[in-house]
Design an enzyme around this catalytic site. Structure first.
Site, short mmCIF file in Angstrom:
data_model
loop_
_atom_site.label_atom_id
_atom_site.label_comp_id
_atom_site.label_asym_id
_atom_site.label_seq_id
_atom_site.Cartn_x
_atom_site.Cartn_y
_atom_site.Cartn_z
N LYS A 48 57.32 57.89 70.87
CA LYS A 48 57.52 56.59 71.89
C LYS A 48 58.92 57.03 72.42
O LYS A 48 58.95 56.66 73.72
CB LYS A 48 57.86 55.37 70.97
CG LYS A 48 56.36 54.53 70.27
CD LYS A 48 56.79 53.33 69.35
CE LYS A 48 55.97 52.63 68.89
NZ LYS A 48 55.50 52.05 67.87
N GLN B 275 59.99 49.02 64.36
CA GLN B 275 59.33 50.26 63.53
C GLN B 275 57.90 49.38 62.20
O GLN B 275 58.95 49.16 61.64
CB GLN B 275 58.70 51.22 63.13
CG GLN B 275 57.51 52.13 63.04
CD GLN B 275 56.62 52.50 64.59
OE1 GLN B 275 57.07 52.03 65.42
NE2 GLN B 275 55.48 52.52 64.63
N ASP C 62 56.49 44.80 71.82
CA ASP C 62 55.43 45.18 70.74
C ASP C 62 54.76 43.40 70.86
O ASP C 62 53.67 43.92 70.87
CB ASP C 62 56.23 44.27 69.35
CG ASP C 62 55.78 46.23 69.08
OD1 ASP C 62 55.51 46.67 69.65
OD2 ASP C 62 56.91 46.50 68.35
N1 GUN Z 1 53.25 49.80 63.03
C1 GUN Z 1 52.04 50.13 63.67
N2 GUN Z 1 51.90 50.01 65.20
C2 GUN Z 1 53.55 49.66 65.82
C3 GUN Z 1 53.19 48.89 66.71
O1 GUN Z 1 52.89 48.81 67.68
N3 GUN Z 1 54.54 48.30 66.92
C4 GUN Z 1 54.73 48.62 65.62
N4 GUN Z 1 56.61 47.87 66.13
N5 GUN Z 1 55.13 48.77 64.33
C5 GUN Z 1 53.81 48.96 64.38
#
Ligand code: GUN
Length: 290
Positions: free
Chosen positions: A52, A96, A119
């Site tokens: 990211k 996350q 998200d």
């Molecule tokens: N953990 C696994 N996939 C995601 C996601 O798309 N966003 C976040 N914040 N955590 C995750």
């Protein structure tokens, strides 16, 4: 069989975003800014967060990674989120997941300002997405839609089977494919862990499009699908030998597919690209650019 190349599609989206950002910055605006909160140590999260942050740089965004130890309390984390919510220099905030067991993830998600919730997990965005209104859409589901669009895969009127009902992937993609969204208007079956095996097989064997997100290597086998199926493999599973595989027995199932996503290089790439799309939208909202 043709590959739905997530790397190629993601690169095209990110290049387009970087051009738009360059134009905004050229006109005197600051760069878009994403803040990522990472709590504790979790190997897959480390790798997702790294990609990211790298993608932010490629899109022309600024980013900040805030790391907290496993021992942080829920109220300390909530206070940090409140601080970032109030900071006009951050357009998008993600925490996350997973968070440590002593922290309730829903409390964390609910605390994020819906205008920064890139998200798309906050009930406000999830509700708006479900109702077909403008919203931040959960990135993996949104990324799958963008990939199907990029390859001009027909979806309208098709029979889609989604396997897995998580709030992050299965639930939102089932809603987006059935809604009258940019891509959608499909007839969708949402199967999950409680779906009886025989019923699952009935559904998958007549599916035109399958989206599988169960986290089990080799879950989809060739006897479960019809010829010409479009296979979207959301799984990212690390085997004992270190190899990364999806939820589909790629070698055998791919022979029957018209299109299939590889792992790696498929949906994973699209998740990150869709997050960049959402971050740009948060920024454009902030500066009234839409
Ligand atoms: N953990 C696994 N996939 C995601 C996601 O798309 N966003 C976040 N914040 N955590 C995750």
């Amino acid at each position: 069989m043709k590959l739905l190349d997530g790397k190629k599609c993601a690169e095209s989206l990110i290049t387009d975003i970087s051009r738009r950002v360059a134009a905004y910055v050229g006109s005197g605006l600051r760069k878009p800014h994403m803040t990522v909160i990472l709590v504790g140590e979790h190997a897959p999260s480390e790798s997702y967060v790294k990609s990211k942050i790298t993608s932010c740089a490629r899109a022309g965004f600024e980013s900040a990674l805030l790391r907290f130890p496993e021992s942080i309390t829920e109220s300390e984390l909530l206070a940090k989120i409140a601080e970032i919510n109030a900071d006009p220099a951050t357009d998008g905030l993600i925490v996350q997941l997973p968070v440590p067991k002593h922290i309730n993830p829903q409390n964390i998600i609910n605390a994020i300002d819906p205008d920064k919730d890139i998200d798309g997990f906050h009930p406000t965005n999830f509700g708006r997405m479900t109702l077909g209104q403008k919203a931040f859409r959960p990135a993996t589901a949104y990324g799958i839609c963008k990939l199907l669009q990029f390859y001009e895969i027909p979806v309208k009127g098709k029979h889609c089977v989604v396997i897995g009902r998580s709030n992050i992937v299965g639930k939102p993609i089932s809603i987006m494919l059935s809604n009258d969204f940019e891509i959608g208007n499909a007839t969708v079956t949402l199967a999950h862990i409680e779906t009886p095996r025989e019923l699952l097989l009935d559904e998958t064997r007549r599916a035109d499009i399958i989206v599988v997100a169960v986290g089990i290597p080799g879950f989809i086998t060739e006897d479960m699908v019809k010829d010409g199926v479009v296979m979207i493999d959301v799984g990212i599973n690390r085997l004992d030998n270190g190899k990364l595989v999806g939820d589909v027995d790629f070698e055998n199932v791919s022979k029957k597919c018209s299109w299939i996503t590889p792992v790696p290089g498929g949906v994973g790439r699209m998740t990150v690209a869709a997050l960049m799309v959402n971050t740009l939208m948060a920024y454009q909202n902030n500066f009234d650019l839409l």
